[in-house]
Design a protein around this motif. Structure first.
Motif, mmCIF file in Angstrom:
data_model
loop_
_atom_site.group_PDB
_atom_site.id
_atom_site.type_symbol
_atom_site.label_atom_id
_atom_site.label_comp_id
_atom_site.label_asym_id
_atom_site.label_seq_id
_atom_site.Cartn_x
_atom_site.Cartn_y
_atom_site.Cartn_z
ATOM 1 N N SER B 162 32.874 -14.932 9.939
ATOM 2 C CA SER B 162 32.597 -13.564 9.515
ATOM 3 C C SER B 162 31.397 -13.034 10.300
ATOM 4 O O SER B 162 30.678 -13.791 10.945
ATOM 5 C CB SER B 162 32.287 -13.547 8.030
ATOM 6 N N GLY B 164 28.488 -11.943 9.332
ATOM 7 C CA GLY B 164 27.219 -12.528 8.910
ATOM 8 C C GLY B 164 27.055 -13.946 9.426
ATOM 9 O O GLY B 164 25.987 -14.339 9.905
ATOM 10 N N ARG B 168 24.259 -15.553 11.954
ATOM 11 C CA ARG B 168 23.516 -16.784 11.674
ATOM 12 C C ARG B 168 23.651 -17.765 12.829
ATOM 13 O O ARG B 168 22.678 -18.429 13.228
ATOM 14 C CB ARG B 168 24.036 -17.436 10.384
ATOM 15 N N THR B 189 20.563 -6.495 12.734
ATOM 16 C CA THR B 189 21.342 -6.271 11.509
ATOM 17 C C THR B 189 22.160 -4.986 11.560
ATOM 18 O O THR B 189 22.882 -4.672 10.623
ATOM 19 C CB THR B 189 20.404 -6.193 10.291
ATOM 20 N N LEU B 192 25.907 -5.022 10.760
ATOM 21 C CA LEU B 192 26.334 -5.791 9.582
ATOM 22 C C LEU B 192 26.374 -4.923 8.320
ATOM 23 O O LEU B 192 25.725 -3.874 8.243
ATOM 24 C CB LEU B 192 25.371 -6.953 9.357
ATOM 25 N N ASP B 193 27.122 -5.389 7.328
ATOM 26 C CA ASP B 193 27.131 -4.734 6.017
ATOM 27 C C ASP B 193 25.740 -4.799 5.409
ATOM 28 O O ASP B 193 24.968 -5.702 5.705
ATOM 29 C CB ASP B 193 28.062 -5.484 5.043
ATOM 30 N N THR B 195 24.637 -5.689 2.450
ATOM 31 C CA THR B 195 24.278 -6.914 1.731
ATOM 32 C C THR B 195 24.006 -8.054 2.713
ATOM 33 O O THR B 195 23.055 -8.817 2.545
ATOM 34 C CB THR B 195 25.394 -7.346 0.776
ATOM 35 N N ILE B 196 24.838 -8.131 3.752
ATOM 36 C CA ILE B 196 24.652 -9.176 4.747
ATOM 37 C C ILE B 196 23.336 -8.932 5.492
ATOM 38 O O ILE B 196 22.591 -9.866 5.803
ATOM 39 C CB ILE B 196 25.811 -9.185 5.761
ATOM 40 N N GLN B 199 20.543 -10.417 3.690
ATOM 41 C CA GLN B 199 20.544 -11.883 3.797
ATOM 42 C C GLN B 199 19.973 -12.340 5.133
ATOM 43 O O GLN B 199 19.200 -13.294 5.195
ATOM 44 C CB GLN B 199 21.974 -12.419 3.672
#
Lengths: 338, 337, 293
Positions: B162, B164, B168, B189, B192-193, B195-196, B199
C-alpha cells in the motif's frame, strides 16, 4: 499470470484460423483461374480441367474451404506443383536454414541495438547520440536486398573477404546432421578434428546476418533509446542515485531492466517480420531457406507452395508473438504476480 | 560562537542555482543561506516551484546538470564544501550520510525489484557484507519502520504494498546506513491519505528519538510544519523570505507571504478572524523574467514602490527570527489587532 | 484582470497551422526531410524537362558507360540507357506509388476507423477482429499474397501495398476518434441536430488528423520500400519501367563490373525514404505530444 497466458492462448486458435481463412479466400476469390495461370497460355481445356480436379477447384467454394481447413489441421499443406513433393516436408527441410539465419540476425540486432540505444540515451544530444540515431534512421530507410547486394559488392567482389552466397563451401564434403550448420560445424569439429566446417558456416553467415539484421537493429536502438530516456526520468532512478548506488549500476541494472520491457515486445515483433524479410535476403544471398523457396515458387507460379509457405510463416509469426508476450509477463513482476 | 559552529551539520551559503532552458536562464534559487544543526528538523516551506526541491537536490547533487548549474555559493556538510567534491565522493556520501525520501512512494521504488533487494543493494554498495547479511539488515529496518511481517514483506514488489507501506519502505531505505547524518524528506506525506500522513510523521518523529539525525523536511503544508519543525525557512520564488523557530512562525509571523500560508490552513483558529489576505491570489512570477525586486510584490497587499525596486535586507526580529520584507512593520501592526 | 484582456487582444494567437510550421522550422531533421521530399517532387513533375536523355532509349555502343563519361553523369546501364534520366523518371514512379498506395490506405483506413469507433457495438468488434488478424500477418507477406492474386504489375503492387496498410490506419484513426467522440463540442453539435455523417466526418475527423498525417508521411516511405521489394521479387513494376527497385533487381549480376548500376537506384530509394522518415519523425514530435521527450 496464468490467467494472462490462458487468455493469450485462447486468442491463438482464432487468430491462426483467421489467417488461414484470409489467405484461402484471397486466393480463391481472385479473378482468374489458378489452374490456367499455373499451366500457362499453351495449356488446353482438358489439361486445365484435370488440374482443377486435382486441386479440388471444381468443387463449391465452401466445400473447398472445408477440405482445406481439414488438411491444415492435419498439417497437410498439399503438394508442390513444380516438384511434386509434399509442401510440409519441403518446408521442414528448409526451415532450419531460415531459422538459423534469423536467430543470428536477431542476436546481432538485439545486442548491438540495446548497446547503442543505451549509449545514445546516456549521451543524449551529443555527437554519439546524433550519429547513432542518424545511422538508425538510414538503417530503416534502406531496401534490405540492396544493402545485401552492396555488402556482397564490397566484401566479396572488391575485398574478396567473404563468400557471395550459400551456407557452406561447396567443395567441402559436408552432410548436415541437424541442418543448423553452426551446430553441425561444432559437431564435425569434434568428430573430424577440423574446425573448417564451423569456420565456413560462420563466414557464410556474416553478410546475410548484417543485411537481415540492420532494420531490426535500427528499430531496437531507437526503441531502447526512447524507453531508456523515459526510465531515466523516473523517480526510482533518483531514489537509487540518492542512495549512493554507483552510476553504472543505476544505468545497467536499475534503469535498463525497466527500459527493456517495451524493447522485448519490439524484439518479438521484429523477429516475426524478419522471417518475411527473409524472402528478399535469402534471394540475394542464395540462402537455401523458406524465403528463397517461396521466391522460386512465386516465379514458377506454384500457388499451393506460395500459399503453404505464407501460411506457415504467418503461423510462426503469431506463435513468436505469443511466446514473446508470455516472456514479457514473466519478466514484468506487475503481470507475473497478478 | 565556537560551540555553535560545532553543532552545525549543514550550511548552505549564498547559493545561486539556475537552469538554462530554451527560453532563457531560470534562476531557481537566489542568495539562499540555510543552517541545519545536528539533530534538528528544519522545514523548507513554499509553493511548488519556489525552489525548495531544487535546494534539496543541490545538496546531494541530484539536479540534472546540465541544464542546472551552481552560479555561486557553498554547501558545507560536516566541514567540507560538497560543491568541490568529485562525483565518486558525492556518490559515497549519498545513502550513507545524506539520504533522501521522496514524495511519490508509488514511483520512487523500482517496480522490477523487490523492496528488500533494493534496500540490501544500498547496504552492499556502502558496506562490506554478504547478500544474506544485507537482506537480514533490510528485515531489521523494516521492523524499525514498523512494517508488519517484515520477513515476508522484504520479498514483495512495490506494487504489492500500500502507499503507506511503500513510504515506510522508502524511509527504511534512507536509513540503510550505519550512521545516517542528514535525511532529506521531499514532501514525504503529500501523496498519502490524511490518516497515513499522520502515521508517517509519527514514525519520523519516533525515529529521531532513536537515531541522532537531522531532517531537512520540504513541504508546502503548514500542518506538516506544525507537526514536525524545530525551525522553519519560508521560500518564495527562489528566495528566503522569513526564517524562524516554529513557534515564532505560527504565533508571530512577519512576512505577508507567511501570513498567507497560515491563512490557507483550514482549521487554523488563531487566524480565523484575521483579514483574509488577497496575497494568495494571483500567480507566482515567471522565474525567467523576474527582476531584482521582491518577488512577492505583485501579489502583496502591503506592496509599496520600494518593493519592485530592490529585494529587502535581512531584518532581525529576535535571535532566532529574521524576515526579508520592506514593510514588515505594517504587516505586524495590522495583524496585532 | 484588465491587463489580461488587452494583452490577449493585441497578441493574436497563431493558428494551429502557423504554430506547427513555426515548430517545424526549428526541427532540423524535419527541414532536411522536407527539402529532400521537395527535390524528389520537383524531379517527378519536371522529369521530361530535366532528364538529359530518354530513359528508355538504348544506346548499344554506350553500354555500361562509367559515371561522368560521354555526357552520362551517372553512366549508363547494361542496355546503354542513361542512368540519371532513369533515376529522374524513377522519382515519378516512386512518388506515384507513395501517393496512390497511401491514398488507398488513408481512404479506407479513415472510413473503417471512423465508423467503427463512432458506431461501436458488434460492428466495431467484428471490424477490429478482422484488423487484428490482418495485423497478425507480416505485411510483406500480405502484399505478396495480394499481388500473386491480382497478377504482377506496378498498379497491382500499389493496390496491394495500399490494402495491406489499411489496418494500421484504421487503428490509428479509431483510437483518436474514440478519444474525441464524447468531447463537449461533439455533444454540442449533436444537440444542434447534426446528423451522423456530419458528426463523423465534419466534426470529429478534423480533430483526429494529426496522428493520421504522421502515419501517412511515414507510410509513403514504407510504400516506396515495399514497392521496391515487390519489384525485386518480380511482383511489381515490369521491364522496361524505370522503377528503382526493378533497376536494382535487373542489374544484380553486374555488381562485379558496373557497380553504379546497382548502387545508384538504391541510394535514390534510400534518400527518398529517408526524406519521408525525417519529415514524419519531425511531424510526430510536434503533433503528437505523447511522443515528445
Amino acid at each position: 499470470m496464468f490467467k494472462h497466458i490462458l487468455k493469450r492462448l485462447s486468442l491463438l486458435i482464432p487468430t491462426i484460423f483467421g489467417v488461414v481463412t484470409l489467405v484461402f479466400f484471397m486466393i480463391a476469390l481472385a479473378p482468374g483461374d489458378p489452374a490456367r495461370v499455373m499451366l500457362g497460355e499453351r495449356a488446353n481445356a482438358e489439361q486445365i480441367e484435370q488440374l482443377r480436379a486435382e486441386l479440388g477447384l471444381d468443387k463449391p467454394l465452401i466445400q473447398q474451404y472445408g477440405l482445406y481447413l481439414s488438411r491444415i489441421v492435419r498439417l497437410d499443406l498439399g503438394k508442390s506443383i513444380t516438384s511434386g513433393q509434399k509442401i510440409a516436408s519441403e518446408i521442414k527441410e528448409r526451415f532450419p536454414a531460415t531459422i538459423e539465419l534469423a536467430i543470428w540476425a536477431m542476436l546481432f540486432a538485439t545486442v548491438l541495438g540495446v548497446l547503442l540505444g543505451v549509449t545514445s540515451a546516456i549521451r543524449r544530444n551529443t555527437w554519439v547520440d546524433y550519429t547513432t540515431m542518424g545511422g538508425a534512421l538510414v538503417g530503416v530507410s534502406m531496401p534490405v536486398f540492396w544493402l545485401g547486394l552492396v555488402l556482397i559488392m564490397i566484401f566479396s567482389v572488391w575485398l574478396d573477404l567473404l563468400p557471395t552466397g550459400g551456407r557452406m563451401n561447396i567443395r567441402y564434403f559436408f552432410e548436415p546432421i541437424t541442418n543448423f550448420y553452426v551446430i553441425d560445424g561444432i559437431i564435425m569439429w569434434f568428430k573430424e578434428g577440423t574446425p573448417k566446417f564451423l569456420v565456413s558456416a560462420l563466414r557464410h553467415l556474416i553478410l546475410p546476418t548484417i543485411a537481415l539484421g540492420t532494420i531490426p537493429l535500427a528499430i531496437i536502438a531507437r526503441t531502447t533509446r526512447s524507453s531508456m530516456l523515459e526510465v531515466l526520468q523516473q523517480d526510482y532512478i533518483k531514489t537509487a542515485r540518492s542512495a549512493g548506488i554507483k552510476e553504472r549500476r543505476v544505468i545497467y541494472r536499475y534503469a535498463l531492466r525497466n527500459a527493456l520491457l517495451p524493447v522485448i515486445t519490439v524484439i518479438g515483433l521484429q523477429f516475426g517480420l524478419l522471417l518475411s524479410g527473409a524472402i528478399l535476403t535469402e534471394t540475394v544471398f542464395s540462402w537455401p531457406g523458406i524465403g528463397k523457396w517461396i521466391y522460386v515458387a512465386i516465379g514458377a507460379r506454384d500457388y499451393p507452395a506460395v500459399q503453404g509457405g505464407i501460411i506457415f510463416i504467418s503461423i510462426f509469426f503469431v506463435l513468436i508473438n505469443l511466446v514473446v508476450d508470455i516472456l514479457y509477463s514473466v519478466v514484468n513482476p506487475k503481470i507475473r504476480l497478478q | 560562537m565556537n560551540q555553535h559552529e560545532k553543532e552545525t551539520l549543514l550550511s548552505i551559503e549564498d547559493l545561486n542555482f539556475s537552469f538554462t532552458t530554451q527560453r532563457g536562464i531560470v534562476r531557481a534559487v537566489r542568495d539562499l543561506s540555510i543552517n541545519i544543526k545536528k539533530g534538528e528538523t528544519l522545514t523548507l516551506v513554499g509553493e511548488s516551484g519556489c525552489g525548495k526541491s531544487v535546494t534539496a537536490h543541490a545538496i546531494n547533487q541530484l539536479n540534472p546538470m546540465p541544464p542546472g548549474h551552481v552560479d555561486s555559493g557553498k554547501i558545507v556538510f560536516n566541514g567540507t564544501d560538497l560543491l568541490t567534491l568529485k562525483k565518486s565522493e558525492i556518490e559515497a556520501l549519498r545513502g550513507t550520510q545524506i539520504s533522501m525520501i521522496f514524495q511519490e512512494p508509488m514511483t520512487a521504488l523500482n517496480p522490477v525489484f523487490t523492496v528488500g533487494s533494493q534496500i540490501a543493494d544500498v547496504f552492499l554498495t556502502h558496506q562490506d557484507m554478504t547478500k544474506q547479511e544485507a537482506m537480514e539488515k533490510a528485515v531489521e529496518l523494516f521492523r524499525l519502520v514498523k512494517i508488519p511481517a517484515p520477513e515476508r514483506r522484504v520479498h514483495s514488489y512495490p506494487h504489492q504494498l500500500s502507499g503507506g507501506m511503500r513510504q515506510r519502505a522508502m524511509i527504511a531505505m534512507a536509513l540503510a546506513s550505519p550512521n545516517p547524518g542528514l535525511m532529506i524528506a521531499d514532501e514525504p506525506t503529500t501523496a498519502l491519505d490524511v490518516t497515513i500522513q499522520a502515521q508517517i510523521l509519527d514514525l519520523l518523529q519516533d525515529l529521531k528519538q532513536h537515531i541522532e539525525m537531522s531532517i531537512l523536511l520540504i513541504t508546502h503544508d503548514m500542518g506538516v510544519v506544525a507537526e514536525m519543525a524545530d525551525r522553519v525557512v519560508v521560500m518564495y520564488a527562489g528566495r528566503k523570505v522569513e526564517e524562524a523557530d516554529a513557534d515564532s512562525i505560527f504565533h508571530n509571523p512577519h512576512h505577508p507571504y507567511t501570513l498567507g500560508l497560515l491563512n490557507s490552513l483550514p482549521s487554523n483558529k488563531k487566524y480565523k478572524g484575521a483579514r483574509r489576505l488577497e496575497a494568495i491570489d494571483g500567480t507566482v512570477p515567471d522565474l525567467l523574467t523576474i527582476g531584482e525586486g521582491c518577488p512577492f510584490a505583485n501579489r502583496c497587499v502591503y506592496q509599496t514602490g520600494e518593493c519592485s525596486r530592490s529585494f529587502p535586507k535581512e531584518t532581525i526580529i529576535s535571535e532566532s527570527h529574521s524576515v526579508w520584507c520592506h514593510n514588515y512593520q505594517a504587516v505586524k501592526t495590522e495583524n496585532r489587532q | 484582470m484588465q491587463n489580461n484582456q488587452t494583452s490577449q487582444e493585441i497578441i493574436k494567437d497563431p493558428t494551429p497551422l502557423q504554430e506547427t510550421w513555426y515548430n517545424l522550422k526549428k526541427n532540423k531533421g524535419a527541414m532536411v526531410g522536407m527539402t529532400i521530399i521537395l527535390i524528389f517532387i520537383f524531379m517527378a513533375i519536371f522529369a521530361p524537362l530535366i532528364s538529359p536523355f530518354d530513359p528508355l532509349a538504348q544506346i548499344i555502343e554506350d553500354r555500361k558507360t562509367p559515371m561522368f563519361t560521354n555526357g552520362h553523369v551517372f553512366g549508363t546501364d547494361d542496355l546503354g540507357r542513361d542512368m540519371l534520366s532513369r533515376l529522374i523518371y524513377g522519382a515519378r514512379i516512386s512518388m506515384a506509388i507513395g501517393v496512390i498506395s497511401v491514398g488507398i490506405s488513408l481512404v479506407f483506413g479513415i472510413l473503417i476507423g471512423v465508423t467503427s469507433a463512432y458506431f461501436g457495438g458488434i460492428y466495431d468488434k467484428i471490424v477490429m477482429r478482422i484488423i487484428d488478424i490482418m495485423l497478425a500477418f507480416p505485411y510483406i507477406l500480405l502484399t505478396i499474397v495480394i499481388v500473386s492474386v491480382l497478377g504482377p504489375s506496378l498498379m497491382n503492387a500499389m493496390v496491394a501495398i495500399g490494402i495491406s496498410q489499411i489496418p494500421r490506419y484504421a487503428r490509428v484513426v479509431r483510437a483518436s476518434v474514440l478519444a474525441e467522440k464524447e468531447a463537449d463540442y461533439v455533444l454540442a453539435e449533436r444537440a444542434l441536430g447534426a446528423g451522423n455523417f456530419e458528426l463523423m466526418f465534419l466534426t470529429i475527423l478534423p480533430n483526429c488528423l494529426s496522428p493520421t498525417i504522421v502515419q501517412a508521411t511515414l507510410g509513403v516511405g514504407e510504400a516506396i520500400l515495399s514497392s521496391a521489394g515487390l519489384s525485386f521479387l518480380g511482383l511489381g513494376a515490369q521491364p522496361p519501367t524505370p522503377e528503382w527497385g526493378l533497376m536494382i533487381a535487373s542489374s544484380k549480376e553486374f555488381i562485379t563490373n558496373a557497380w553504379w548500376i546497382v548502387t545508384l537506384p538504391g541510394i535514390a530509394i534510400l534518400l527518398a525514404v529517408l526524406g519521408f522518415n525525417l519529415f514524419g519523425d519531425g511531424l510526430r514530435d510536434i503533433l503528437d505530444p505523447k511522443m515528445r521527450n
